[in-house]
Motif scaffolding. Structure first.
Motif, PDB file in Angstrom:
ATOM      1  N   GLU A   1      -7.287   1.318  -6.880  1.00 42.15           N
ATOM      2  CA  GLU A   1      -8.399   1.131  -6.172  1.00 42.15           C
ATOM      3  C   GLU A   1      -9.546   2.416  -6.152  1.00 42.15           C
ATOM      4  O   GLU A   1      -9.257   3.265  -4.939  1.00 42.15           O
ATOM      5  CB  GLU A   1      -8.289   0.721  -4.791  1.00 42.15           C
ATOM      6  CG  GLU A   1      -9.381   0.308  -3.844  1.00 42.15           C
ATOM      7  CD  GLU A   1      -9.184  -0.004  -2.361  1.00 42.15           C
ATOM      8  OE1 GLU A   1      -9.838  -0.426  -1.712  1.00 42.15           O
ATOM      9  OE2 GLU A   1      -7.899   0.097  -2.024  1.00 42.15           O
TER      10      GLU A   1
ATOM     11  N   LEU B   1     -13.033  -5.316  -3.266  1.00 43.19           N
ATOM     12  CA  LEU B   1     -12.942  -5.004  -1.707  1.00 43.19           C
ATOM     13  C   LEU B   1     -14.006  -5.384  -0.670  1.00 43.19           C
ATOM     14  O   LEU B   1     -15.162  -5.513  -1.438  1.00 43.19           O
ATOM     15  CB  LEU B   1     -12.365  -3.494  -1.517  1.00 43.19           C
ATOM     16  CG  LEU B   1     -13.291  -2.593  -1.945  1.00 43.19           C
ATOM     17  CD1 LEU B   1     -14.185  -1.839  -0.913  1.00 43.19           C
ATOM     18  CD2 LEU B   1     -12.557  -1.521  -2.896  1.00 43.19           C
TER      19      LEU B   1
ATOM     20  N   LYS C   1       0.940  -1.075   0.186  1.00 41.42           N
ATOM     21  CA  LYS C   1       0.028  -0.164  -0.034  1.00 41.42           C
ATOM     22  C   LYS C   1       0.907   1.300  -0.164  1.00 41.42           C
ATOM     23  O   LYS C   1       1.672   1.400   0.761  1.00 41.42           O
ATOM     24  CB  LYS C   1      -0.753   0.131   1.145  1.00 41.42           C
ATOM     25  CG  LYS C   1      -1.545   1.216   1.592  1.00 41.42           C
ATOM     26  CD  LYS C   1      -2.257   1.247   2.929  1.00 41.42           C
ATOM     27  CE  LYS C   1      -2.611   2.501   3.515  1.00 41.42           C
ATOM     28  NZ  LYS C   1      -3.634   3.406   2.848  1.00 41.42           N
TER      29      LYS C   1
ATOM     30  N   LYS D   1      -0.569  -0.982  -4.123  1.00 41.14           N
ATOM     31  CA  LYS D   1      -1.937  -0.658  -4.066  1.00 41.14           C
ATOM     32  C   LYS D   1      -2.297   0.901  -3.631  1.00 41.14           C
ATOM     33  O   LYS D   1      -1.640   1.271  -2.670  1.00 41.14           O
ATOM     34  CB  LYS D   1      -2.656  -1.507  -3.202  1.00 41.14           C
ATOM     35  CG  LYS D   1      -4.218  -1.352  -3.257  1.00 41.14           C
ATOM     36  CD  LYS D   1      -5.015  -1.470  -1.981  1.00 41.14           C
ATOM     37  CE  LYS D   1      -4.933  -0.193  -1.061  1.00 41.14           C
ATOM     38  NZ  LYS D   1      -5.901  -0.630   0.110  1.00 41.14           N
TER      39      LYS D   1
ATOM     40  N   ARG E   1      -5.692   4.031  -2.759  1.00 43.28           N
ATOM     41  CA  ARG E   1      -6.987   3.852  -2.601  1.00 43.28           C
ATOM     42  C   ARG E   1      -7.517   5.259  -2.567  1.00 43.28           C
ATOM     43  O   ARG E   1      -7.061   6.436  -1.809  1.00 43.28           O
ATOM     44  CB  ARG E   1      -7.362   3.230  -1.277  1.00 43.28           C
ATOM     45  CG  ARG E   1      -8.977   3.535  -0.834  1.00 43.28           C
ATOM     46  CD  ARG E   1      -9.333   2.609   0.562  1.00 43.28           C
ATOM     47  NE  ARG E   1     -10.403   3.106   1.302  1.00 43.28           N
ATOM     48  CZ  ARG E   1     -10.693   3.909   1.999  1.00 43.28           C
ATOM     49  NH1 ARG E   1      -9.605   4.719   2.693  1.00 43.28           N
ATOM     50  NH2 ARG E   1     -11.907   4.108   2.694  1.00 43.28           N
ATOM     51  N   SER E   2      -8.555   5.646  -3.493  1.00 45.05           N
ATOM     52  CA  SER E   2      -9.542   6.778  -3.346  1.00 45.05           C
ATOM     53  C   SER E   2     -10.827   6.235  -2.905  1.00 45.05           C
ATOM     54  O   SER E   2     -11.142   5.170  -3.037  1.00 45.05           O
ATOM     55  CB  SER E   2      -9.561   7.613  -4.728  1.00 45.05           C
ATOM     56  OG  SER E   2      -8.095   7.389  -4.947  1.00 45.05           O
ATOM     57  N   VAL E   3     -11.669   7.476  -2.579  1.00 47.78           N
ATOM     58  CA  VAL E   3     -13.143   6.836  -2.301  1.00 47.78           C
ATOM     59  C   VAL E   3     -14.291   8.031  -3.002  1.00 47.78           C
ATOM     60  O   VAL E   3     -13.799   9.085  -3.178  1.00 47.78           O
ATOM     61  CB  VAL E   3     -13.160   7.332  -0.709  1.00 47.78           C
ATOM     62  CG1 VAL E   3     -14.876   6.878  -0.308  1.00 47.78           C
ATOM     63  CG2 VAL E   3     -12.503   5.997   0.219  1.00 47.78           C
TER      64      VAL E   3
ATOM     65  N   GLU F   1     -12.663   3.351  -4.501  1.00 53.14           N
ATOM     66  CA  GLU F   1     -13.652   2.630  -3.736  1.00 53.14           C
ATOM     67  C   GLU F   1     -14.894   3.545  -3.958  1.00 53.14           C
ATOM     68  O   GLU F   1     -14.842   4.654  -3.577  1.00 53.14           O
ATOM     69  CB  GLU F   1     -13.069   2.507  -2.427  1.00 53.14           C
ATOM     70  CG  GLU F   1     -14.445   1.853  -1.549  1.00 53.14           C
ATOM     71  CD  GLU F   1     -13.960   1.817  -0.085  1.00 53.14           C
ATOM     72  OE1 GLU F   1     -14.792   1.648   0.808  1.00 53.14           O
ATOM     73  OE2 GLU F   1     -12.735   1.701   0.204  1.00 53.14           O
TER      74      GLU F   1
ATOM     75  N   LYS G   1      -9.011  -2.831  -8.165  1.00 54.19           N
ATOM     76  CA  LYS G   1      -9.780  -3.051  -7.054  1.00 54.19           C
ATOM     77  C   LYS G   1     -10.946  -2.478  -7.018  1.00 54.19           C
ATOM     78  O   LYS G   1     -10.954  -1.094  -6.455  1.00 54.19           O
ATOM     79  CB  LYS G   1      -8.647  -2.856  -5.645  1.00 54.19           C
ATOM     80  CG  LYS G   1      -9.323  -3.490  -4.231  1.00 54.19           C
ATOM     81  CD  LYS G   1      -8.407  -3.649  -3.433  1.00 54.19           C
ATOM     82  CE  LYS G   1      -8.991  -3.914  -2.004  1.00 54.19           C
ATOM     83  NZ  LYS G   1      -8.142  -4.255  -0.841  1.00 54.19           N
TER      84      LYS G   1
ATOM     85  N   GLN H   1      -5.409   8.554  -9.911  1.00 53.16           N
ATOM     86  CA  GLN H   1      -4.946   7.086 -10.166  1.00 53.16           C
ATOM     87  C   GLN H   1      -4.154   6.564 -11.097  1.00 53.16           C
ATOM     88  O   GLN H   1      -3.025   6.074 -10.960  1.00 53.16           O
ATOM     89  CB  GLN H   1      -6.249   6.239  -9.722  1.00 53.16           C
ATOM     90  CG  GLN H   1      -7.011   6.023  -8.610  1.00 53.16           C
ATOM     91  CD  GLN H   1      -6.541   5.318  -7.459  1.00 53.16           C
ATOM     92  OE1 GLN H   1      -5.456   4.397  -7.947  1.00 53.16           O
ATOM     93  NE2 GLN H   1      -6.716   5.349  -6.321  1.00 53.16           N
TER      94      GLN H   1
ATOM     95  N   ASP I   1      -0.485   4.638  -0.876  1.00 54.22           N
ATOM     96  CA  ASP I   1      -1.059   6.116  -0.583  1.00 54.22           C
ATOM     97  C   ASP I   1      -1.088   6.490   0.767  1.00 54.22           C
ATOM     98  O   ASP I   1      -0.764   5.612   1.683  1.00 54.22           O
ATOM     99  CB  ASP I   1      -2.421   5.875  -0.933  1.00 54.22           C
ATOM    100  CG  ASP I   1      -3.374   5.084  -0.042  1.00 54.22           C
ATOM    101  OD1 ASP I   1      -3.713   5.706   1.107  1.00 54.22           O
ATOM    102  OD2 ASP I   1      -3.685   3.863  -0.475  1.00 54.22           O
TER     103      ASP I   1
ATOM    104  N   THR J   1     -15.262  -1.750  -5.618  1.00 53.41           N
ATOM    105  CA  THR J   1     -16.485  -2.409  -4.676  1.00 53.41           C
ATOM    106  C   THR J   1     -17.359  -3.294  -5.183  1.00 53.41           C
ATOM    107  O   THR J   1     -17.613  -3.060  -6.479  1.00 53.41           O
ATOM    108  CB  THR J   1     -17.259  -0.925  -4.263  1.00 53.41           C
ATOM    109  OG1 THR J   1     -16.292   0.086  -3.731  1.00 53.41           O
ATOM    110  CG2 THR J   1     -18.114  -1.428  -3.364  1.00 53.41           C
TER     111      THR J   1
END
Length: 298
Positions: A177, A239, A103, A140, A142-144, A179, A214, A160, A105, A216
């Protein structure tokens, strides 16, 4: 250059990815779930020592091998640690045949335009060089996404893929990712916008480049089918996103070509107080259930 055995395992082997990368703000929650309350430790160093012990216990368990767990995502401190006297990446690949990922980020910016972008990553280049030297295969980040905002989702995807390009230049495989929050008021709408944005970005990649995705677990089964088939995608993983394991596995089994990359859903039955036999048995049950949902579809 990427290890050809690791590449083949990631692309083709049946199994799933274990996400062992809780960090910072998510670590106390992981420890509470494991049965270690906040008042059982003082300070960040002790917190990370305890969570590393939990992860080492998982990685050393008999069920945690490349037969079903094809890869594991590590937090930076985990990558720098040891299991049974061996550096974690070396232990995973040489003794377990589990491909190590990192990971990279540094957490999320405050939400704006319906999304949370990644914070800046100072020192990313040296971190990638160090990871590669330790035998890590990929990364890896991750954003949301909270809302079906076309401009917000476009910004997430652009960020990304820009960082993924730097990761690829260091010879590592990026897991992208973005998400979609399971609490989104229009999760299906956000997922529809995201798939279109990802497809456009994938089409623009150079022919020799590949990424992993990756994502949801979607509202519509097989919503990611076109991404699974895309020639620039090495693998699509899902995920758990806050779903309990039973619910996450039920959703996963409805998505052909998608395998798990679960964190909390993998470890939800594990407790620090368990005997080794009870711990190993609980982990075996979790791995068997997630492997089945990753490989047996309906």
């Amino acid at each position: 250059m990427a290890d050809p055995q690791m590449t083949a395992q990631i692309r083709d082997r049946d199994g799933f990815i274990a996400a062992l990368d809780q960090s910072g703000g998510s670590t106390p929650g992981a420890l509470r779930l494991y049965g270690i309350p906040d008042d059982a430790y003082a300070g960040e160093a002790e917190m990370f020592r305890l969570v590393h012990a939990m992860r080492a216990r998982i990685m050393a368990a008999p069920a945690f091998t490349g037969e079903r767990v094809i890869a594991a995502i590590l937090f930076e401190r985990t990558m720098d640690g040891d299991v049974r006297g061996a550096p974690v990446p070396a232990f995973l690949w040489e003794q377990r045949r589990v491909v190590p990922f990192l990971k990279v980020d540094k957490g999320l910016e405050p939400e704006a335009d319906g999304v949370s972008l990644m914070k800046p990553m100072p020192g990313l280049g040296p971190l990638l060089d160090r990871a590669a030297a330790l035998g890590v295969f990929g990364t890896k980040m991750r954003s949301v996404i909270a809302l079906p905002s076309r401009t917000g989702i476009a910004a997430v995807v652009a960020q990304q893929f820009a960082v993924a390009a730097e990761i690829a230049r260091h010879g590592l495989m990026p897991i992208i990712e973005p998400e979609v929050s399971i609490g989104s008021p229009d999760k299906a709408g956000a997922e529809a916008i995201l798939v279109a944005a990802l497809a456009e970005a994938l089409d623009a990649l150079p022919e020799e480049r590949a990424v992993m995705l990756k994502l949801t677990l979607p509202e519509v089964p097989d919503h990611y089918a076109a991404l699974v088939r895309h020639p620039r995608v090495a693998r699509v993983v899902a995920l758990s996103g806050g779903y309990a394991r039973a619910q996450a596995c039920a959703r996963l089994a409805a998505n052909h070509g998608v395998v798990a990359s679960f964190s909390r859903a993998l470890t939800e039955d594990l407790r620090a107080s368990m005997s080794e036999a009870a711990f190993d048995a609980a982990l075996e049950r979790a791995i068997a259930e997630i492997y089945r949902a990753s490989t047996v579809k309906h």
